[in-house]
Design a protein around this motif. Sequence first.
Motif, PDB file in Angstrom:
ATOM      1  N   ARG A  80      66.923  26.985  46.797  1.00 51.74           N
ATOM      2  CA  ARG A  80      66.618  28.223  47.509  1.00 51.74           C
ATOM      3  C   ARG A  80      67.648  28.513  48.609  1.00 51.74           C
ATOM      4  N   LEU A  81      68.129  27.473  49.270  1.00 45.32           N
ATOM      5  CA  LEU A  81      68.966  27.668  50.455  1.00 45.32           C
ATOM      6  C   LEU A  81      70.460  27.580  50.196  1.00 45.32           C
ATOM      7  N   ARG A 129      58.384  37.955  59.744  1.00 42.62           N
ATOM      8  CA  ARG A 129      58.536  37.526  58.353  1.00 42.62           C
ATOM      9  C   ARG A 129      59.581  38.399  57.680  1.00 42.62           C
ATOM     10  N   LEU A 130      60.524  37.780  57.008  1.00 42.89           N
ATOM     11  CA  LEU A 130      61.563  38.519  56.307  1.00 42.89           C
ATOM     12  C   LEU A 130      60.940  39.305  55.152  1.00 42.89           C
ATOM     13  N   TRP A 134      64.873  40.535  50.593  1.00 40.29           N
ATOM     14  CA  TRP A 134      66.007  40.525  51.510  1.00 40.29           C
ATOM     15  C   TRP A 134      66.709  39.167  51.564  1.00 40.29           C
ATOM     16  N   GLU A 135      66.005  38.117  51.190  1.00 38.45           N
ATOM     17  CA  GLU A 135      66.572  36.783  51.351  1.00 38.45           C
ATOM     18  C   GLU A 135      67.858  36.610  50.552  1.00 38.45           C
ATOM     19  N   ARG A 136      67.896  37.104  49.324  1.00 43.81           N
ATOM     20  CA  ARG A 136      69.074  36.921  48.488  1.00 43.81           C
ATOM     21  C   ARG A 136      70.301  37.594  49.096  1.00 43.81           C
ATOM     22  N   SER A 139      70.938  35.695  53.075  1.00 40.20           N
ATOM     23  CA  SER A 139      71.230  34.272  53.202  1.00 40.20           C
ATOM     24  C   SER A 139      72.726  33.963  53.340  1.00 40.20           C
ATOM     25  N   TYR A 163      66.447  32.754  61.451  1.00 46.60           N
ATOM     26  CA  TYR A 163      66.366  33.232  60.066  1.00 46.60           C
ATOM     27  C   TYR A 163      65.483  32.321  59.228  1.00 46.60           C
ATOM     28  N   LEU A 167      61.438  32.872  57.098  1.00 52.51           N
ATOM     29  CA  LEU A 167      61.260  32.786  55.644  1.00 52.51           C
ATOM     30  C   LEU A 167      59.830  32.470  55.241  1.00 52.51           C
TER      31      LEU A 167
END
Length: 254
Positions: A80-81, A129-130, A134-136, A139, A163, A167
């Motif tokens: 994921r990270l 909370r994001l 949006w995370e993709r 990051s 950040y 998540l």
Amino acid sequence: MPADLFHPTFWLLLAFAGAVFTLAGFVKGVIGLGLPTIAMGLLSLQMAPAQAAALLVVPSFVSNVWQLLGQGGLAALLRRLWPLLAGVCMGTWVGAGWLTGGASRAAGAALGLALIAYALVGLLLKPWRLPPGWERVLSPLVGLATGLVTAATGVFVIPAVPYLQALGLEKEALVQALAVSFLVSTLALAATLGGGGALPAPVLAASLAALLPTLGGMAVGQWLRRRTQPERFKRWFFAGLLALGAWLLARAVV
């Protein structure tokens, strides 16, 4: 740092560094973070930021590996990270030489600003909370920005820490994510320092010696963490960082 073992200043500086790493390890044990910010901020009162960052390498690496031991789900977390972590490495590489370039006043000012920003985020920013999706996108950008800040200051918490907190990870998964982020940032910083000639054998030995007070403080902090609520402690931590960052910035400017 004075190299003469018979010089009183050497032993005073050694005692100061030991106390700093004990405190930094203790705070990390209580709240799961704070080692690089406290160590860089306080050590930079007595030495150049590049020297402080070099002393931080071994304690930061080992303490974050320790924090990851016994934790499950690491492979899924890395999947994921990885865009964030890749961005950290890229940003640190792009900024290579900023910390070791000799402009200690600029590095001190940048470190002060980073501590102030981190403290204000911790004190004033409410949990958020994001938004989904949006995370993709964010990051790698957050990782790149964190790497650039790391290269300039030796501190790898802005903007990665707020950040990661946004998540929505479970408590233990968040602690694990912070440790992974800090570990990768430490390795990227060590590569940068080594490339700039800031990690000779004597400095690595001094960094290794700083490991003992760090782990001792961390063990006490973890013991306290199981017996108290760390939130109140965290507010004092951020208030102290704010004052320290303001002092470092003022000293660099004036």
